[in-house]
Design an enzyme around this catalytic site. Structure first.
Site, short mmCIF file in Angstrom:
data_model
loop_
_atom_site.label_atom_id
_atom_site.label_comp_id
_atom_site.label_asym_id
_atom_site.label_seq_id
_atom_site.Cartn_x
_atom_site.Cartn_y
_atom_site.Cartn_z
CD GLU A 40 -15.86 29.89 -34.04
OE1 GLU A 40 -16.99 30.34 -34.33
OE2 GLU A 40 -15.18 29.23 -34.84
CB CYS A 205 -21.74 21.89 -53.82
SG CYS A 205 -22.38 21.61 -52.16
#
Length: 360
Positions: A40, A205
């Protein structure tokens, strides 16, 4: 708010992720709090394809949090060298030491405790908790901001507190009750692969039926770009000093500011200062410096034009000696040091030249 945003966001996203998501990232196998945290931090403002080899090299050298905490900062910066935004590496190292001192050498499974560690903000804390432990926390990185701004039709630059507050509300409201690790990864994957900044693949999408931006023809407008302004420009002189053995003089940068604590070439704002710096470090003639090609480098808040000057076979001044912040380094040894990317590129070129024409 659209129907998909009300109740279908997470189910549709997870169904898409099962087929099209990224399931083979190195920090997913094995998935541990340390590996999730490291990934991260590396992924902040850096793409996955760039991060993967750095991540693998980093965990090979420092496989767990205690190893990171025990490592010298120079080693950590050396492993990070080339990734940029070096404050991330310094904060990572400081956070690891704080975990050893206060959390038994482990990342805490507590939102407030994570948030108190250097370099961990609200979104990163949520990403660690959701991916490492499956806890129900939202994230709001750049990819997620873009997806939410488009799906919900949220106008305004996401960096503004009022706009960010709206996006956090949406992020929190859409959290599923299970599969939090997959859901967190799915959001990032959607933004990185379909709902991209330029030329998004809306037809593919899973959220297209409920996307406000698509219905209103505002996909290219959202999220609202940051208000632009001209970046100031500054110049600096770089002293590339090579002794008779081909070694280069490197200087550790100050503990704060741009490229803090990295090793770089001695730098000056003008030639008068550069001349004084030259004579402080070596015996020679400043006027014999060879001008190399200028190097342009952009930061978020200004543009930098570096003007390298090179001298060969200079004699090190006795005053340099052994100094924690000054070091004569052979060109083939720079890989172990944390060096700013444009300076490393310059030194790599010197190494290639030396290989072609080694000193007598």
């Amino acid at each position: 708010m659209s129907e998909v945003a009300d109740s279908g966001f997470a189910p549709r996203l997870l169904a898409w992720f099962d087929i099209h998501g990224r399931h083979d990232l190195p920090w997913q196998h094995p998935r541990s709090p340390y590996r999730v945290w490291l990934s991260e931090i590396m992924l902040q403002q850096t793409q996955v394809r760039v991060v993967v080899p750095y991540f693998e090299r980093f965990v090979a050298a420092l496989p767990d949090l205690p190893a990171l905490a025990a490592a010298p900062l120079d080693d950590v910066l050396g492993l990070w060298s080339g990734l940029g935004y070096y404050a991330r590496a310094r904060n990572l190292h400081a956070a690891a030491r704080a975990c050893v001192d206060h959390h038994g050498g482990e990342l805490p499974r507590d939102f407030d405790a994570l948030l108190a560690l250097p370099g961990i903000g609200r979104s990163t804390a949520g990403a660690i908790l959701s991916q490492a432990w499956g806890d129900r926390f939202a994230i709001l990185d750049g990819n997620v901001k873009r997806v939410l701004a488009r799906v919900h039709g949220v106008s305004g630059w996401p960096g503004l507190p009022a706009v960010e507050k709206q996006l956090w509300q949406h992020a929190q409201a859409q959290l599923p009750d299970a599969r939090l690790a997959d859901y967190t990864q799915a959001q990032m994957d959607l933004g990185a692969t379909l709902c991209t900044r330029h030329e998004p693949a809306c037809i593919l999408c899973p959220l297209q039926d409920g996307c406000v931006a698509r219905f209103q023809g505002r996909v290219t407008e959202l999220p609202t770009p940051k208000p632009g302004k001209a970046l100031p420009q500054r110049e600096a002189v770089l002293l590339l000093l090579r002794d008779s053995e081909g070694r280069v003089l490197l200087r550790r940068r100050p503990p704060a500011g741009v490229w803090a604590q990295l090793w770089s070439l001695p730098e000056a704002d003008d030639h008068d200062t550069a001349r004084a710096l030259f004579h402080a470090h070596v015996d020679g003639d400043y006027s014999q410096g060879e001008a190399l090609e200028p190097i342009a480098h952009a930061f978020s808040h200004y543009r930098l034009r570096l003007l390298p000057l090179r001298w060969r076979a200079v004699a090190p001044a006795a005053a340099v000696g052994d100094n924690d912040d000054l070091r004569w380094v052979s060109l083939d040894a720079i890989d172990a040091l944390g060096i700013p990317a444009p300076v490393r590129t310059l030194l790599d070129a010197q190494f290639a030249e030396q290989q072609e024409d080694p000193p007598p």
